[in-house]
Design a protein around this motif. Structure first.
Motif, PDB file in Angstrom:
ATOM      1  N   LYS A   7      -1.258 -42.206 -45.091  1.00 45.95           N
ATOM      2  CA  LYS A   7      -1.377 -43.277 -44.085  1.00 45.95           C
ATOM      3  C   LYS A   7      -1.795 -44.576 -44.755  1.00 45.95           C
ATOM      4  CE  LYS A   7      -3.166 -41.745 -40.004  1.00 45.95           C
ATOM      5  NZ  LYS A   7      -4.288 -41.161 -39.242  1.00 45.95           N
ATOM      6  N   SER A  10      -3.761 -47.264 -42.284  1.00 46.27           N
ATOM      7  CA  SER A  10      -4.976 -47.141 -41.488  1.00 46.27           C
ATOM      8  C   SER A  10      -6.117 -46.660 -42.366  1.00 46.27           C
ATOM      9  CB  SER A  10      -4.758 -46.197 -40.305  1.00 46.27           C
ATOM     10  OG  SER A  10      -4.161 -45.017 -40.736  1.00 46.27           O
ATOM     11  N   SER A  12      -9.364 -44.744 -43.875  1.00 44.21           N
ATOM     12  CA  SER A  12      -9.570 -43.308 -44.038  1.00 44.21           C
ATOM     13  C   SER A  12     -10.558 -42.758 -43.014  1.00 44.21           C
ATOM     14  CB  SER A  12     -10.102 -43.095 -45.453  1.00 44.21           C
ATOM     15  OG  SER A  12     -10.520 -41.790 -45.626  1.00 44.21           O
ATOM     16  N   MET A  16     -11.402 -37.400 -44.944  1.00 42.46           N
ATOM     17  CA  MET A  16     -10.450 -37.697 -46.029  1.00 42.46           C
ATOM     18  C   MET A  16     -11.064 -38.585 -47.093  1.00 42.46           C
ATOM     19  SD  MET A  16      -7.493 -36.484 -45.406  1.00 42.46           S
ATOM     20  CE  MET A  16      -6.138 -36.328 -44.284  1.00 42.46           C
ATOM     21  N   PHE A  17     -12.308 -38.972 -46.867  1.00 43.60           N
ATOM     22  CA  PHE A  17     -12.936 -39.981 -47.706  1.00 43.60           C
ATOM     23  C   PHE A  17     -13.393 -39.378 -49.032  1.00 43.60           C
ATOM     24  CE2 PHE A  17     -16.164 -42.898 -49.109  1.00 43.60           C
ATOM     25  CZ  PHE A  17     -15.662 -44.128 -48.742  1.00 43.60           C
ATOM     26  N   VAL A  18     -13.128 -40.057 -50.123  1.00 42.66           N
ATOM     27  CA  VAL A  18     -13.478 -39.549 -51.453  1.00 42.66           C
ATOM     28  C   VAL A  18     -14.301 -40.593 -52.214  1.00 42.66           C
ATOM     29  CG1 VAL A  18     -12.514 -38.915 -53.709  1.00 42.66           C
ATOM     30  CG2 VAL A  18     -11.450 -38.054 -51.616  1.00 42.66           C
ATOM     31  N   GLY A  49      -7.243 -53.413 -49.649  1.00 43.11           N
ATOM     32  CA  GLY A  49      -6.826 -52.052 -49.947  1.00 43.11           C
ATOM     33  C   GLY A  49      -7.778 -51.262 -50.822  1.00 43.11           C
ATOM     34  N   ILE A  50      -8.931 -51.830 -51.151  1.00 38.03           N
ATOM     35  CA  ILE A  50      -9.856 -51.124 -52.034  1.00 38.03           C
ATOM     36  C   ILE A  50     -10.677 -50.089 -51.242  1.00 38.03           C
ATOM     37  CG2 ILE A  50     -11.929 -52.610 -51.932  1.00 38.03           C
ATOM     38  CD1 ILE A  50     -10.306 -51.496 -55.209  1.00 38.03           C
ATOM     39  N   GLY A  51     -10.729 -50.238 -49.927  1.00 41.32           N
ATOM     40  CA  GLY A  51     -11.403 -49.235 -49.104  1.00 41.32           C
ATOM     41  C   GLY A  51     -12.635 -49.722 -48.355  1.00 41.32           C
ATOM     42  N   LYS A  52     -12.701 -51.006 -48.061  1.00 43.35           N
ATOM     43  CA  LYS A  52     -13.869 -51.552 -47.373  1.00 43.35           C
ATOM     44  C   LYS A  52     -13.979 -51.032 -45.938  1.00 43.35           C
ATOM     45  CE  LYS A  52     -12.314 -55.717 -48.029  1.00 43.35           C
ATOM     46  NZ  LYS A  52     -11.107 -55.369 -48.792  1.00 43.35           N
ATOM     47  N   THR A  53     -12.895 -51.135 -45.192  1.00 40.52           N
ATOM     48  CA  THR A  53     -12.952 -50.696 -43.798  1.00 40.52           C
ATOM     49  C   THR A  53     -13.222 -49.191 -43.716  1.00 40.52           C
ATOM     50  OG1 THR A  53     -11.389 -52.450 -43.252  1.00 40.52           O
ATOM     51  CG2 THR A  53     -11.694 -50.739 -41.605  1.00 40.52           C
ATOM     52  N   SER A  54     -12.636 -48.441 -44.641  1.00 43.60           N
ATOM     53  CA  SER A  54     -12.871 -46.992 -44.655  1.00 43.60           C
ATOM     54  C   SER A  54     -14.349 -46.688 -44.873  1.00 43.60           C
ATOM     55  CB  SER A  54     -12.061 -46.327 -45.774  1.00 43.60           C
ATOM     56  OG  SER A  54     -10.691 -46.586 -45.603  1.00 43.60           O
ATOM     57  N   PRO A 283      -7.042 -47.252 -53.689  1.00 42.32           N
ATOM     58  CA  PRO A 283      -6.824 -46.274 -52.625  1.00 42.32           C
ATOM     59  C   PRO A 283      -5.588 -46.573 -51.785  1.00 42.32           C
ATOM     60  CG  PRO A 283      -9.088 -47.073 -52.584  1.00 42.32           C
ATOM     61  CD  PRO A 283      -8.393 -47.835 -53.652  1.00 42.32           C
TER      62      PRO A 283
HETATM   63  N1  LIG Z   1     -12.731 -43.608 -50.478  1.00 44.28           N
HETATM   64  C1  LIG Z   1     -11.487 -43.357 -50.026  1.00 44.28           C
HETATM   65  N2  LIG Z   1     -10.984 -42.105 -50.026  1.00 44.28           N
HETATM   66  C2  LIG Z   1      -9.735 -41.879 -49.583  1.00 44.28           C
HETATM   67  N3  LIG Z   1      -8.903 -42.813 -49.121  1.00 44.28           N
HETATM   68  C3  LIG Z   1      -9.327 -44.085 -49.083  1.00 44.28           C
HETATM   69  C4  LIG Z   1     -10.638 -44.415 -49.534  1.00 44.28           C
HETATM   70  N4  LIG Z   1     -10.813 -45.737 -49.391  1.00 44.28           N
HETATM   71  C5  LIG Z   1      -9.660 -46.206 -48.865  1.00 44.28           C
HETATM   72  N5  LIG Z   1      -8.765 -45.224 -48.683  1.00 44.28           N
HETATM   73  C6  LIG Z   1      -7.388 -45.415 -48.168  1.00 44.28           C
HETATM   74  O1  LIG Z   1      -6.876 -46.623 -48.741  1.00 44.28           O
HETATM   75  C7  LIG Z   1      -6.215 -47.426 -47.780  1.00 44.28           C
HETATM   76  C8  LIG Z   1      -6.883 -48.775 -47.663  1.00 44.28           C
HETATM   77  O2  LIG Z   1      -8.195 -48.619 -47.201  1.00 44.28           O
HETATM   78  P1  LIG Z   1      -8.954 -49.704 -46.317  1.00 44.28           P
HETATM   79  O3  LIG Z   1     -10.280 -49.143 -45.995  1.00 44.28           O
HETATM   80  O4  LIG Z   1      -8.099 -50.132 -45.177  1.00 44.28           O
HETATM   81  O5  LIG Z   1      -9.109 -50.916 -47.365  1.00 44.28           O
HETATM   82  P2  LIG Z   1      -9.619 -52.398 -47.141  1.00 44.28           P
HETATM   83  O6  LIG Z   1     -10.366 -52.441 -45.850  1.00 44.28           O
HETATM   84  O7  LIG Z   1     -10.487 -52.689 -48.329  1.00 44.28           O
HETATM   85  O8  LIG Z   1      -8.403 -53.257 -47.142  1.00 44.28           O
HETATM   86  C9  LIG Z   1      -6.206 -46.612 -46.495  1.00 44.28           C
HETATM   87  O9  LIG Z   1      -4.980 -45.935 -46.429  1.00 44.28           O
HETATM   88  C10 LIG Z   1      -7.341 -45.630 -46.669  1.00 44.28           C
HETATM   89  O10 LIG Z   1      -7.069 -44.429 -46.007  1.00 44.28           O
END
Ligand SMILES: Nc1ncnc2c1ncn2[C@@H]1O[C@H](COP(=O)(O)OP(=O)(O)O)[C@@H](O)[C@H]1O
Ligand SMILES: [Mg+2]
Length: 420
Positions: A7, A10, A12, A16-18, A49-54, A283
């Motif tokens: 996905k 959207s 994570s 699914m979070f790592v 895309g680095i994973g801030k929102t996740s 990510p």
């Molecule tokens: N720690 C993580 N583990 C697994 N998947 C992640 C992780 N962080 C982000 N992702 C994945 O990477 C993508 C971008 O994450 P997102 O949180 O939207 O980034 P940002 O908000 O920084 O733009 C998504 O598809 C999300 O599911």
């Protein structure tokens, strides 16, 4: 039809979070400190895309007690919001009020409390043009009313005595603000947060906590608003995931296929290596390359060929990623074809360091225009210059280089087809 488990678009889910162990550790500390009436805020900074929102989503689970934190089950009232260019101070205040009301207004006494303590909002909205939030005095008045109401609400919901009419005792209020780099000058976010936290503290509570997320430039946005506002935060920079973490993400995602499709999709070892290589620790890239590879697969096993064709084929992952991340840098932010020529030359070395001399050997223009191009590219952050040494540069990441190569080969193909 098989459901694609990747996905890219959207954030994570916690399952699914790592990784992000250090980041989580620091945020957990901040939560525990705030619960103990010693406010700590955090700022998550990182590229798209680095994973801030996740990570913000995960923090919500910690703060609300769905996931235990160091043997504590926390119970913060969490308010989630984000900021756009148009968000005003009053807009932000209303969002916070609305979230509180929705969560707390569950009984008659609570309703009475809200219409009294937060009545100013209705008054302002009713007053229409008479109160103008762009006018300094009115803005200050709104801020005063807001900070007292928030302090009052906060004190009540964190108390167990009779002033707590909300049937639940909270550890504090956590306000998560995503996309905070969008804050306009007018919103004045740094000053707003600084004054608010000071005011709340004067009212005798520190159980209000802010968690901000945004692009790296959020730091400048805050400093411009108020130079010392940056000191309000534990500044957490998010970088790429480690190779093992990337492999873990792939594994987690594929595990979810059992539930989605009734059987687990496998991935060949070389395919997994290739996917990890393409992802470069980002990510978002794992999900984008993974998505395309899965689409081309038979659903049972993802092969190396699926990964490669999914990446560089027509409308493949690289194309999609490039449109999102690289296109502006390559076409919009730079005017001259000579600039692009420099990037094309550098892309032959992927994201490795290249000396100016190596570029010059292949560059067709004059020395002067090469200097200008390099100067412009590095001042705009499109290329990186090596710290401590002169005349050594590289592209930001491999993806950028691959995408430039893809563009060049597409242009070449176009040229040969047209000349036929
Ligand atoms: N720690 C993580 N583990 C697994 N998947 C992640 C992780 N962080 C982000 N992702 C994945 O990477 C993508 C971008 O994450 P997102 O949180 O939207 O980034 P940002 O908000 O920084 O733009 C998504 O598809 C999300 O599911
Ligand atoms: Mg985001």
């Amino acid at each position: 039809m098989k459901i694609n488990p990747f996905k890219p678009n959207s954030p994570s889910r916690p399952g699914m979070f790592v990784g992000r162990i250090n980041e989580i550790d620091r945020i957990e500390s901040a939560l525990i400190q705030t619960k103990a009436n010693q406010n700590v805020n955090f700022l998550l900074r990182g590229e798209r895309g680095i994973g801030k929102t996740s990570l913000l989503n995960l923090v919500k689970f910690f703060a609300e007690g769905q996931i235990e934190v160091r043997d504590h089950q926390l119970n913060f009232l969490v308010i989630e919001t984000d900021i756009s260019k148009d968000t005003t101070q009053f807009g932000l205040i209303r969002k916070i009020e609305y979230a509180l009301r929705r969560r707390l207004e569950k009984s008659e006494p609570a309703r009475n409390f809200f219409s009294e303590a937060w009545g100013f909002i209705k008054k302002i909205e009713g007053a229409g043009f008479k109160i103008n939030e762009n006018k300094q005095e009115d803005a200050e008045l709104i801020f005063e009313e807001f900070s007292y109401s928030l302090a009052d609400t906060l004190k009540r919901i964190t108390n167990t005595d009779s002033s707590n009419i909300f049937n639940s005792k909270y550890d504090g209020i956590l306000v998560l603000i995503d996309k905070s780099n969008n804050a306009s000058k007018q919103l004045d976010l740094g000053t707003f947060l600084k004054l608010l936290l000071e005011r709340i503290q004067k009212e005798g509570t520190e159980k209000l906590m802010f968690g901000l997320a945004g692009l790296p430039k959020i730091k400048e946005v805050l400093i411009e608003s108020h130079p010392s506002s940056i000191r309000l935060f534990d500044d957490i920079q998010m970088d790429r995931l480690l190779k093992e973490e990337v492999e873990n993400v792939i594994e987690r995602v594929l595990e979810s296929t059992s539930e989605l499709n009734g059987f687990k999709t496998l991935i060949d070892d070389d395919a997994k290596r290739m996917l990890t290589y393409f992802a470069e620790g980002f990510p978002h890239f794992i999900h984008q390359y993974g998505f395309s590879a899965f689409e081309l697969s038979d659903g049972k096993t993802i092969t190396n060929d699926n990964v490669i064709k999914g990446a560089i084929g027509r409308n493949g992952a690289l194309e999609i990623i490039g449109n999102k991340y690289y296109r502006d840098d390559y076409y919009k932010k730079i005017q001259g074809d000579e600039y692009r020529e420099v990037l094309n030359i550098m892309s032959e070395s992927l994201d490795n360091w290249v000396t100016k001399k190596e570029i010059k050997d292949k560059f067709k223009g004059t020395n002067n225009s090469l200097n200008n191009a390099i100067q412009a590219l590095s001042s705009r952050g499109i290329i990186v210059s090596k710290e401590g040494s002169r005349g050594i540069y590289r592209l930001l990441d491999k993806g950028f280089a691959w995408w430039i190569r893809l563009k060049c080969s597409q242009e070449k193909n176009k040229a040969t087809t047209n000349s036929k």
